[in-house]
Design an enzyme around this catalytic site. Sequence first.
Site, mmCIF file in Angstrom:
data_model
loop_
_atom_site.group_PDB
_atom_site.id
_atom_site.type_symbol
_atom_site.label_atom_id
_atom_site.label_comp_id
_atom_site.label_asym_id
_atom_site.label_seq_id
_atom_site.Cartn_x
_atom_site.Cartn_y
_atom_site.Cartn_z
ATOM 1 N N LYS A 21 0.846 -1.213 0.000
ATOM 2 C CA LYS A 21 0.000 0.000 0.000
ATOM 3 C C LYS A 21 0.875 1.255 0.000
ATOM 4 C CE LYS A 21 0.922 1.386 4.432
ATOM 5 N NZ LYS A 21 1.665 2.573 4.814
ATOM 6 N N GLY A 112 4.591 -3.740 4.002
ATOM 7 C CA GLY A 112 4.931 -5.101 3.564
ATOM 8 C C GLY A 112 4.647 -6.166 4.617
ATOM 9 N N ASP A 147 -1.797 -1.023 10.625
ATOM 10 C CA ASP A 147 -2.098 -1.027 9.189
ATOM 11 C C ASP A 147 -2.255 -2.440 8.604
ATOM 12 O OD1 ASP A 147 0.564 -1.530 9.138
ATOM 13 O OD2 ASP A 147 1.138 0.217 7.945
HETATM 14 O O1 C5P Z 1 0.378 -0.494 15.215
HETATM 15 P P1 C5P Z 1 1.793 -0.643 14.842
HETATM 16 O O2 C5P Z 1 2.440 -1.847 15.436
HETATM 17 O O3 C5P Z 1 2.058 -0.526 13.388
HETATM 18 O O4 C5P Z 1 2.530 0.624 15.499
HETATM 19 C C1 C5P Z 1 3.912 0.657 15.726
HETATM 20 C C2 C5P Z 1 4.220 1.790 16.674
HETATM 21 O O5 C5P Z 1 3.994 3.061 16.035
HETATM 22 C C3 C5P Z 1 3.343 1.834 17.914
HETATM 23 O O6 C5P Z 1 3.874 1.073 18.953
HETATM 24 C C4 C5P Z 1 3.333 3.309 18.262
HETATM 25 O O7 C5P Z 1 4.498 3.661 18.957
HETATM 26 C C5 C5P Z 1 3.397 3.983 16.917
HETATM 27 N N1 C5P Z 1 2.061 4.381 16.413
HETATM 28 C C6 C5P Z 1 1.453 5.505 16.930
HETATM 29 N N2 C5P Z 1 0.224 5.872 16.453
HETATM 30 C C7 C5P Z 1 -0.378 5.175 15.462
HETATM 31 C C8 C5P Z 1 0.222 4.026 14.912
HETATM 32 C C9 C5P Z 1 1.462 3.659 15.408
HETATM 33 O O8 C5P Z 1 1.983 6.170 17.817
HETATM 34 N N3 C5P Z 1 -1.550 5.599 14.998
#
Ligand code: C5P
Length: 349
Positions: A21, A112, A147
């Site tokens: 994406k 990915g 995501d």
């Molecule tokens: O949800 P995901 O594992 O992709 O997020 C990785 C990190 O990115 C989270 O632990 C957080 O620190 C940050 N994040 C955030 N706000 C979001 C998505 C991710 O602060 N909306």
Amino acid sequence: MLGVCHYNQFSMTVSVRSFAKINLGLRIGAPRPDGFHQLLTVYQTIALHDVIRVTLTRGSGIEIRCADARVPTDESNTCFCVVDRAMQALGTERRVRIDIEKRLPVQGGLGGASANAVATLLALERALKKSLPAAVRFGIAAEVGSDLPLFLIGGTALGVGRGEQVYPLPDLPSIPCVIVTPEIGVSTPKAFAAWDERYGEGALAREGPGSLSGAHPELTLSAPSDRMNELSRELSAWLSMPYSGAPSRWLKRGGRAGNPLLWLVRAGIKNDFEEVVFPEYPELREGKHALERAGAEYASLSGSGSTLYGLFASREGAARAAAKLRKQGWAAQATATLPRPRYWSGMFV
Ligand code: C5P
């Protein structure tokens, strides 16, 4: 469904394309008590993909194989997390082997790893000939990463909440694009932290309103909710444009004026992460400028990067630009955005 499963007496394999994406605009809102940030973005799937093979045999346990040493093969891999949860939810036991054929760059911004996890989940369900209720599927995806859920929708999708609440948008037609993948790893949590440091309440208290907007005339230190509202308004305007109800009409019209994605671009989409990632990695700003110089109608960082993309008016333009960028030393590939029907029809190999 026939032709996608390979049986023998002891095992069966399902192969799935795991499409990537890009983010068409991304606004970062306020930090939340759970440590995540409010987000507003438009996700768009593209034709670049990895291939995932899920093989079931008798027994138990999850095994991941990938020739790319940068991909973890232990329980930290998102594919592992998803399978673990799905097997529990389905109340079934098998040995699950996941082969990841990495074709996408591992640098980030293209989702990915998240795409791999969702592809694995869909392949697993098909291999088991069992389906999770949609709400459970979305729940598992959201739990594993912000995501992942977008890959359960595909095409053009609105992402809100922390990015995990996704809603299908009127599908954009396929748009030629060029993906540039610099050899830089950007940490998403660090990028969010840098955003807070620069534009959060602390920065406001420290420097006073207007001080940062003076340094960056295009910015104002508006409250996070205002920033979100801004993109909301842009998106509402986009969705209420006359073409939104009749894709086939604007597809046929073609050309610049008829290209709804370029209308969206003109409405002012931008990726907030650029404000904190580009100063840290000037090469990425150069990459964006290189895409623009190569003829992109719009160029942007995808997610928190380091992937950059450019949108082009024609396939030929995108192919020429990719060749030119490669000559300049950039890792560039021409591809196209993937509307929802093609995302789903192209998924099972
Ligand atoms: O949800 P995901 O594992 O992709 O997020 C990785 C990190 O990115 C989270 O632990 C957080 O620190 C940050 N994040 C955030 N706000 C979001 C998505 C991710 O602060 N909306």
